[in-house]
Design a protein around this motif. Structure first.
Motif: not given
Lengths: 163, 429, 740
Positions: B57, B66, B68-72, B145, B149-150, B279, B282-284, B378
């Motif tokens: 993060r 990633q 646009a519209g794709g997976r992380p 990490f 991930r998937p 964004y 905010a998640r860190a 965020v």
């Protein structure tokens, strides 16, 4: 005096040039398809085409239109002779309360003028600025996919096939 | 000169070139590291994975990895550079299309030295120049990490570099010139938070990558010029040092709030590339974000606003007089949100003049936010602005910008605005 | 269609009309929302015929052969106008194009109370269908008498009565020779299924061609000669009071006049844009907290602290049941939710010649008329409320308040039509919200995995503050002296308000259902589609899944094992089969979820199966597939049913996954869509399939609200399967954890 080209015809209105196009369409030109939903560019109910691009009529001052062509849903077809996007929406019965639908039709028309072979992701992304609260989204998407086929194209990898 | 003389020079030249080539190849050559079987996600300590997630993060990895519209982390995001477009790679643990077959050593080498598992040099769009300073434990945490991930099968589009820059070994030359990693050493005179903030900011968060000017070969300028402002994705990243043009002080509290919520009520909302940055911040871990705020507030401690926050005059009449069309456009398109009495203003959102864009040395950020709008940075709810790119033409955007600068801005009037708008449209695509 | 087929319509055969389920007792007008409505005077007649038994209250036939059908219900976007036209046209045997449907108008239509509770077809549709059948029989009998034949030898086609041997008489001519002011007959049969041309068919919506091509269709589109525009002045949120500088506003360009009545204030002018700008100037004025409104405690825990009136609404004891060995104790909750109509509320009003007419998108023109008459101090028979469509309202939103606002302004400007438009911010700040709710479920399984004890407690405000008096309108509280609001009351079972669908349809040996009614309302609340069913079914069906998991049973089989209603079992099986429930392959971060409910336990049956993925690191939800099976009884328009169910599913996905109205303890904090985001196209399911059961000849069960509850629970169950973590608080996709 401000001259506008709306649905192929010239209109002349005497209004404050800062007046958003939406009010001129509805109050001066009696074109009611574009709707007031928020006046903030957040919901898309006011969407019209300006030179083939979908824009929020609520945030476009009428004095800024200039010589660009304005197309409203009334300019795409009538109840007696609906245009192809309108026919696609009617075929799919893509409306519940119907309030957001003219904005959807205008936005769809804007997409199809750009491409008749959008991907499903591009389709959803293109329609995203328009909100629907009744949950008619599935039918709206089906209608636009159908309209793309009617225009000689088709959505690439559609989430639901056109039947 | 005689023919044998010419021939001798030619031979010497060819031999020298050959030697250079061999030397270059020797420098450029990096061996491949053998593939490994994709590690079992269950083998990683959950605490290490969580630590890696936090670091990811802070490093904002997902923004370049990633589409646009794709997976992380599945890659596909286009990074435009003056040398061409580079697509972020798939860093999910898929063995075939991601980094699933990378050993920890291969990952470490990529992060520290900018070399892929197969020995190829990586474009510094992947900021290994910064990641070289990431501590061992942190690199291992990031590895843990990513490996948990998937695993997604995804092949990003091929890079489109201006020839011959597609020839990766040339990057060895670039590294020779510009890649001289220095470890980040703690400064005992500063607080723990400051040191943590500097470590994160200079390595993982790689802030200078956007906020520093770059040289001809896109190398970040260092020393005095660090943090003197730079460019990213068509937006201008203003100076965040003593040359910060902000008209309100960036205190630790305000920076912390901006990082965590995407909004500083004394400035503006995070726009453009700062949206995804906030964004992720905010998640860190809040303590780490606070540390970043501590360090960068220190970086801007000598900025003009840090010493004195100027009054912000509203030159409404003058601006309307000079730019009547801009005033009319503003009244019809902007006032509904940005003028007193608008709901968002009543709710306490910052007034336009507080935001830094109108006080920057160039109009680019003001132009871009008008063209592209702003999404809540965020969370799904938050500051939002619609895009005006289709509603207004270049001249009209220029009129609005001129009006705004006349009314609220600092510094000399931005010249050639209409040209700037056209350039902004092009670069922001 | 051949004459033979029509001849098979048996006229005057004195077949006893099919027996309707005893819905008279259940059919409170508007599902119990709003006022009680007119008395039942003909209990033997079906639907609202029981209250308005004369045929000409429902049907008139003009000299031109056009048929005018009157309904006291309204079109909200549900398609009932089309369904009712189908019923009338089919039962009468006229082309649907010849039917003009007049919706609720206090001067013209029967008083059917509020259009709410999914009862339009049950009440009005039933009345219209039967009235039409009666009119057809009546006209045929007149022709029979004229021709000296038995009515059973005649048949009808397309508005004409025929004897099959050349004699014919048009409805227009026959109707002109008699009066339809006669009582309907209880024994007239409806058209046999085989003979129907329209009922049961997906007839295209009669209102869409106009709406899709921009013809004026909504109250927002009304433009009357010499009409003026108006904007009302209020604080930013319910619970606040604005003190505008009215003198300064009078001087604003485009403000022709300021209307002030006590604390109510509005600006009026010929054009909208100057008023918008003046409204912004007005909103710079100071606002204060309304001291009369209590502060909002932190939700949802605050619900447990509020003053309550508790009642046991259902109980069952069976001491012989097996002892319980495993227990579930769980709490489920939802926040305040917005209606969020895309079109902010609007009304047009005109005071002319001592008569006040208000054009409104209110769901209940009759109780609204009563409230407005009191507000403007006029006799009720001098006030007329006419329904004109607005954007979808999904319950009691700002429609009634804006009508009251417009009425006050019109009264101050006799002879001038006034169009009052609320702003987006006013709609967000002032519309009544769907109440925050909390349910506690304690259930026990016996050793064989059967539920033997079930306790459901629910805490909720009233789900209806629909206006019945002036004090229920915002303007009514702002005039001086203010009118008093009607004290909130719970809506009794079998409809229920906060306790709607708290009583399970399942058969449990022991159960206790308790409703905790919370009369104090720190937040302005009222009916939102589904009322308590959304949270109660969310809780009930989540708990069922949790118990199924504890018992090691498949969720679908577990439900079937506890149900003895065959129609319920059928929708469950149908949804599961169509979804491929038994073939579903589990994948990481992806799961299937199932839920079922019968709306109000006497409405439509609805089962929902979802295939949902949750993307880790993003929290984004992807609904890959949704399959719904619905049984609404006789399907007048199966596509209309499908449309409503798709819509209800998507709306509930939005509510359940994403929505929560913000409040800082003193006032609302979401003033537009940026603060209250709803489902956008990117998050819409990939595929939705709705299977509609058709049960011709059975009562209409309604459709509009049946999907919300099961969708919410199916989503919760799917996410639990996908992530291994059970979430019991809505919104399920949540936001960031709060950091202070």
């Amino acid at each position: 005096m401000i001259d506008l080209t709306v649905n192929g015809a010239t209109a002349r209105v005497d209004v404050d040039p800062a007046t958003p196009l939406l009010y001129v369409l509805r109050d001066d030109l009696r074109l009611h398809a574009a709707k007031f939903g928020c006046g903030l560019g957040q919901c898309g109910a006011c969407t019209v085409l300006v030179d083939d691009r979908p824009v929020f009529a609520c945030l476009l001052p009428v004095g800024a239109v200039g010589t660009r062509t304005v197309t409203t849903v009334e300019g795409l077809g009538t109840a007696a002779a609906p245009g192809d996007v309108q026919r696609a929406f009617l075929h799919e019965q893509a409306a519940q309360c119907g309030y957001c639908i003219p904005g959807m039709i205008a936005r769809a028309e804007g997409l199809l003028r750009k491409t008749v072979t959008p991907t499903e992701t591009e389709l959803r992304s293109a329609m995203a600025p328009s909100l629907c609260r009744c949950g008619t989204h599935m039918r709206i998407l089906r209608a636009v996919r159908r309209a793309a086929v009617m225009r000689g194209g088709g959505v690439v990898e559609p989430a639901e096939p056109v039947t | 000169m005689s023919r044998p003389g010419i021939r001798r020079i030619l031979v010497i030249a060819v031999v020298l070139l050959g030697l250079c080539g061999i030397a270059f190849a020797a420098i450029a050559y990096r061996p491949a590291i053998a593939r490994v079987t994709r590690p079992d996600p269950r083998q990683f300590d959950p605490a290490l994975v969580a630590r890696g997630g936090n670091l990811a993060r802070l490093g904002n990895c997902v923004s370049c990895h990633q589409a646009a519209g794709g997976r992380p982390y599945a890659g596909g995001y286009p990074i435009k550079t003056p040398f061409g477009t580079i697509y972020g790679s798939n860093i999910t643990p898929d063995a075939a299309t991601g980094i699933g077959s990378w050993s920890p050593a291969a990952f470490r080498r990529a992060m520290r030295e900018g070399v892929g598992r197969d020995g190829s040099h990586l474009y510094p769009a992947f900021p290994y120049t910064h990641y070289a300073g990431v501590a061992d434990g942190d690199v291992d945490a990031l590895y843990a990490f990513l490996m948990t991930r998937p695993a997604l099968r995804a092949v990003p589009p091929a890079n489109r570099m201006i020839p011959p820059l597609g020839f990766r070994p040339l990057l060895a030359g670039w590294k020779l010139l510009f890649f001289h990693p220095q470890p980040v050493v703690a400064d005992p005179r500063q607080s723990a938070a400051w040191n943590r903030g500097r470590y994160i900011g200079e390595t993982l968060a790689h802030c200078t990558a956007c906020h520093s000017p770059r040289g001809l070969l896109q190398q970040e300028k260092r020393g005095d010029q660090a943090y003197d402002g730079g460019w990213s994705g068509g937006w201008y990243a203003p100076p965040i040092n003593a040359h910060s043009p902000a008209v309100r002080a960036w205190t630790v509290e305000r920076l912390d709030a901006y990082f965590r919520t995407g909004l500083s009520t004394a400035h503006a909302a995070a726009a453009g590339p700062m949206g995804p940055v906030t964004y992720n911040l905010a998640r860190a871990a809040p303590a780490d974000v606070r540390a970043l705020a501590t360090y960068y507030a220190w970086q801007m401690r000598a900025a003009p606003a840090a010493r004195a926050e100027p009054r912000l005059p509203d030159r409404r009449a003058l601006a309307s007089q000079r730019h009547p069309e801009g005033a009319r456009l503003y009244a019809g398109a902007c006032a509904v949100c940005h003028e007193p009495g608008a709901a968002m203003m009543v709710a306490g959102r910052p007034a336009l003049p507080l935001g830094t864009p109108l006080h920057e040395a160039n109009p680019r950020d003001t132009i871009q936010v008008i063209l592209k709008g702003l999404k809540p940075p965020v969370a799904p709810r938050g500051p939002y602005m619609p895009a005006f790119a289709d509603a207004l033409d270049d001249r009209q955007v220029a009129e609005v910008v001129a009006y705004l600068q006349a009314r609220h801005g600092t510094g000399p009037a931005w010249p050639d605005l209409e040209k700037d708008v056209a350039a902004a449209r092009k670069e922001g695509e | 269609m051949s004459g033979q087929a029509s001849r098979r319509d048996i006229l005057g055969g004195l077949l006893v009309a099919f027996a309707l389920a005893p819905t008279a007792a259940l059919a409170q007008t508007g599902g119990g929302e709003g006022s009680g409505g007119p008395p039942t005077v003909a209990p033997d007649l079906p639907g609202t015929l029981a209250k308005f038994p004369d045929l000409d209250a429902w049907i008139r036939i003009g000299a031109d052969g056009r048929v005018t059908v009157f309904t006291g219900k309204v079109e909200l976007g549900t398609g009932v106008k089309t369904a009712m036209a189908q019923l009338a046209a089919d039962e009468l045997d006229v082309a649907i194009g010849r039917v003009d449907l007049i919706t609720a108008d206090t001067a013209l239509t029967p008083n059917e109370g509020v259009t709410a509770g999914s009862q339009t077809l049950e009440q009005s549709g039933t009345a219209i269908a039967n009235a039409a059948a009666c009119v057809r029989l009546l006209l045929a009998e007149i022709a029979a008498a004229r021709w000296g034949v038995a009515a059973t030898t005649l048949f009808t086609r397309d508005g004409v009565v025929l004897d099959g041997q050349g004699r014919r008489a048009s409805y227009a001519e026959l109707a002109a020779s008699t009066s339809l002011a006669v009582r309907a007959r209880a024994d007239v049969p409806r058209k046999p299924v085989a003979a129907r041309r329209l009922i049961g068919r997906p007839v295209p919506r009669v209102d869409l061609p106009a709406k899709l091509t921009g013809l004026p269709s909504y109250v927002q589109d009304m433009r009357l000669p010499d009409m003026v525009h108006a904007r009302v002045l209020r604080g930013p949120s319910s619970g606040t009071r604005l003190t505008p500088d009215l003198a300064a506003l009078r001087r604003q360009p485009g403000v022709a006049r300021v209307v002030q009545v006590g604390r109510f204030a509005a600006i009026v002018g010929p054009r909208e844009w100057p008023l918008e700008q003046a409204l912004r100037v007005a909103n710079q004025g100071a606002w204060t907290r309304d001291a009369a409104v209590p502060a909002l405690p932190p939700m949802p825990a605050g619900l447990l602290e509020m003053r309550r009136e508790s009642s046991v609404i259902d109980t069952r004891r069976d001491a012989s049941a097996a002892p319980g060995v495993r227990r579930l104790s769980a709490r489920y909750d939802r926040p305040y939710l917005m209606h969020g109509a895309i079109g902010p509320s609007c009304a047009v009003a005109l005071m002319a010649e001592g008569q006040l007419t208000v054009w409104t998108h209110s769901q209940g023109v009759e109780p609204l008329r009563t409230a407005i008459a009191e507000l403007v101090a006029m006799p009720a028979d001098r006030v007329r409320c006419v329904h004109r469509e607005g954007a979808g309202c999904y319950g009691h939103n700002g429609a009634d308040d804006v009508a009251g606002d417009a009425a006050l302004i019109a009264r101050a400007m006799p002879g001038v039509p006034v169009r009052l438009q609320w702003s987006r911010e006013q709609e967000h700040g002032w519309e009544p919200l769907g109440p925050a709710m909390l349910a506690q479920i304690d259930a026990t399984l016996d050793a064989s995995g059967r539920i033997v004890d079930w306790r459901h407690q629910v805490w909720s405000n009233t789900h209806s503050t629909r206006p019945v008096a002036a004090g229920d309108l915002l303007a009514g509280v702002e005039v001086v002296p203010p009118f008093a609001p009607t004290p909130p009351k719970p809506i009794p079972q079998p409809n229920g308000g906060g306790d709607r669908n708290a009583i399970p349809l399942y058969r449990f040996a022991n159960q206790s259902i308790v409703s905790h009614f919370l009369p104090d309302m720190p937040v302005r609340v009222s009916a939102l589609r589904g009322l308590g069913a959304h949270l109660n079914i969310f809780a009930l069906e989540s708990a069922i899944d949790e118990l199924a998991a504890a018992a090691g049973r498949d969720p679908v089989a577990f439900r079937l094992a506890h149900l003895d209603d065959p129609r319920a079992a059928e929708v469950i099986r149908r949804a599961a089969a169509r979804f491929g429930w038994n073939r579903y392959r589990p994948r990481p971060n992806r799961g299937r979820g199932f839920a079922f409910a019968r709306y109000k336990n006497h409405g439509a049956y609805c089962a929902v199966a979802l295939d949902v993925e949750r993307i880790p690191d993003e929290g984004r939800l992807i609904v890959h597939r949704a399959v719904v099976a619905v049984d609404s009884g006789e399907a007048v328009n199966p596509d209309g049913i499908r449309n409503q169910v798709e819509g209800g599913l998507l709306q509930s996905l939005s509510w359940t996954a994403y929505e929560a109205a913000g409040h800082d303890g003193t006032r609302r904090t979401d003033y537009d869509w940026s603060g209250y985001p709803i489902l956008r196209f990117a998050d819409v399911p990939h595929s939705v399939v709705v299977e509609v059961a058709d049960r011709p000849g059975t009562p209409f069960l309604g459709t509009g609200e049946c999907a919300q509850g099961p969708t919410a629970a199916a989503l919760a169950n799917a996410l639990a399967a996908a992530t291994g973590v059970r979430t019991r608080s809505m919104p399920l996709a949540g936001g960031l954890a709060t950091r202070s």
